[in-house]
Design a protein around this motif. Structure first.
Motif, PDB file in Angstrom:
ATOM      1  N   SER A  72       1.418   5.359  -0.092  1.00 31.27           N
ATOM      2  CA  SER A  72       0.771   6.570   0.383  1.00 31.27           C
ATOM      3  C   SER A  72       1.403   7.779  -0.281  1.00 31.27           C
ATOM      4  O   SER A  72       2.608   7.803  -0.542  1.00 31.27           O
ATOM      5  CB  SER A  72       0.906   6.703   1.901  1.00 31.27           C
TER       6      SER A  72
ATOM      7  N   ARG B 285       0.851  -1.179   0.000  1.00 26.86           N
ATOM      8  CA  ARG B 285       0.000   0.000   0.000  1.00 26.86           C
ATOM      9  C   ARG B 285       0.890   1.234   0.000  1.00 26.86           C
ATOM     10  O   ARG B 285       1.623   1.480   0.968  1.00 26.86           O
ATOM     11  CB  ARG B 285      -0.922   0.026   1.214  1.00 26.86           C
TER      12      ARG B 285
ATOM     13  N   TYR C 170      -3.884   7.048  -1.555  1.00 24.95           N
ATOM     14  CA  TYR C 170      -3.298   5.729  -1.407  1.00 24.95           C
ATOM     15  C   TYR C 170      -3.384   4.954  -2.713  1.00 24.95           C
ATOM     16  O   TYR C 170      -4.262   5.192  -3.547  1.00 24.95           O
ATOM     17  CB  TYR C 170      -4.026   4.938  -0.319  1.00 24.95           C
TER      18      TYR C 170
END
Length: 123
Positions: free
Chosen positions: A21, A19, A80
Motif C-alpha cells: 500500500s 499486497r 496498491y
C-alpha cells in the motif's frame, strides 16, 4: 506536507503473494501518476509499475507483467501493488512515488518519494 507511506512488505516464500500500500497525504492523488519502484541489494532502482490516477492507465515492467497489479482507491488516497507468484528476484525495497505528470517507469520523472518497504522472497 507531502508524504507517501509505503507498507505491506514482509518475508514470503517463492510463489507467495503480498499486497503493498502507498498511502498519500498532503495532496490528492487525482492529477498525479503513482509509481512503484524497487531497489535490490547491489542494484539500481528500477521501475515496477505505475498508474495514472486521472484515467486509470497502467504500465508494468516486463519482469512483473502478469504477476503484479497496480490499482488505486481514490477515496482513500491510496495506491496498491498486488504481487503474486513472487520470485526471489523480486526481493528488494519497494518505493512508491508521485509524478505530477503522465508518469511512466522512468524514476527521474517522479517528484515525491516514500521511504519504501522491504520485500523478501525466499527460495
Amino acid at each position: 506536507d507531502v508524504q507517501l507511506q509505503a507498507s505491506g512488505g514482509g518475508l514470503v516464500q517463492a510463489g507467495g503473494s503480498l499486497r503493498l500500500s502507498c498511502a498519500v497525504s498532503g495532496f490528492n492523488i487525482d492529477g498525479y501518476a503513482i509509481g512503484w519502484f524497487r531497489q535490490a541489494p547491489g542494484k539500481g532502482r528500477e521501475g515496477v509499475a505505475c498508474i495514472s490516477i486521472s484515467d486509470g492507465g497502467t504500465e508494468y515492467a516486463d519482469s512483473v507483467k502478469g504477476r503484479f497489479t497496480i490499482s488505486s482507491d481514490n477515496a482513500k488516497n491510496t495506491v496498491y501493488l498486488q504481487m503474486n507468484s513472487l520470485k526471489p528476484a523480486d526481493t528488494a525495497v519497494y518505493y512508491c512515488a508521485a509524478d505530477f505528470g503522465p508518469g511512466g517507469l522512468v524514476l527521474t520523472w517522479y517528484d515525491y518519494w516514500g521511504q519504501g518497504t522491504q520485500v523478501t522472497v525466499s527460495s
